[in-house]
Design an enzyme around this catalytic site. Sequence first.
Site, mmCIF file in Angstrom:
data_model
loop_
_atom_site.group_PDB
_atom_site.id
_atom_site.type_symbol
_atom_site.label_atom_id
_atom_site.label_comp_id
_atom_site.label_asym_id
_atom_site.label_seq_id
_atom_site.Cartn_x
_atom_site.Cartn_y
_atom_site.Cartn_z
ATOM 1 N N LYS A 272 6.443 -5.329 3.880
ATOM 2 C CA LYS A 272 5.172 -6.064 4.012
ATOM 3 C C LYS A 272 4.329 -5.935 2.746
ATOM 4 O O LYS A 272 3.805 -6.923 2.248
ATOM 5 C CB LYS A 272 4.362 -5.563 5.225
ATOM 6 N N ARG B 73 -1.825 -3.832 15.071
ATOM 7 C CA ARG B 73 -0.654 -3.065 15.499
ATOM 8 C C ARG B 73 -0.644 -2.853 17.008
ATOM 9 O O ARG B 73 0.296 -2.275 17.536
ATOM 10 C CB ARG B 73 -0.671 -1.698 14.816
ATOM 11 N N ARG C 119 7.664 6.706 13.798
ATOM 12 C CA ARG C 119 6.928 5.482 13.434
ATOM 13 C C ARG C 119 7.663 4.240 13.919
ATOM 14 O O ARG C 119 7.041 3.280 14.384
ATOM 15 C CB ARG C 119 6.702 5.432 11.913
ATOM 16 N N ARG D 46 4.538 9.869 -0.429
ATOM 17 C CA ARG D 46 3.867 9.743 0.876
ATOM 18 C C ARG D 46 4.516 10.676 1.883
ATOM 19 O O ARG D 46 5.713 10.580 2.140
ATOM 20 C CB ARG D 46 3.988 8.297 1.377
ATOM 21 N N ARG E 41 11.523 5.187 -0.695
ATOM 22 C CA ARG E 41 10.113 5.022 -1.074
ATOM 23 C C ARG E 41 9.415 6.385 -1.112
ATOM 24 O O ARG E 41 8.622 6.659 -2.009
ATOM 25 C CB ARG E 41 9.416 4.087 -0.077
#
Length: 191
Positions: A14, A89, A146, A134, A128
């Site tokens: 996204k 969400r 998640r 992160r 990532r």
Amino acid sequence: MLNIVLFGPPGAGKGTQAEFLIESYGLIHLSTGDLLRSEMSAGTKLGLEAKSFMDKGELVPDEIVIGMIKSKLDTVKEAKGFIFDGFPRTVDQAMALDELLNNNGTPISGMLSLEVEKQELINRLVSRGKISGRADDQDEAIIENRINVYNQKTLPLIEYYKPQGKYFGINGMGSIAEIAGRLKEVIGKIE
Ligand code: AMP
């Protein structure tokens, strides 16, 4: 106005695709994940509250994220449109967003849903995490959570937008350019 909900599970691409859409269509990017991370790094009360949920891969309470989006929308006076990334969400967030936008007479144009296989999501998030640092991308158990939270609480939003004729499923597998091309094709239809 062109108001797009860029939808999909964590790791669907996204953020990457939002960057391309901003450039192509002159839209404003609103990512609740980015907004929450900047609150966290600024050490605000909101950021501290959000951190406890984000670290576990749980959703931050609706009232916090809705409040954040509302204040952002209030500060923008002139816009060609918005890309909502990672928001809404939950169904309650989608209803709140509709209310905010309908008050301005600028409803959601379409929900573009990037569809990606689970193993590919995990691979993308793990790589990532190595680059971005992160915390929630570096632990496979949190990544799993998640994706489960997405399936339980966020996926039902497809049934919220579908009856309104606003749902567009997009194959999110392939190169960045290929996926961008597919998004552009759909935007051409709803613009
Ligand atoms: P993201 O950058 O979109 O992957 O979001 C990272 C984390 O921020 C999520 O796992 C949630 O904890 C939180 N978050 C971001 N957007 C929302 C939202 N719309 N509602 C609730 N929590 C959110």
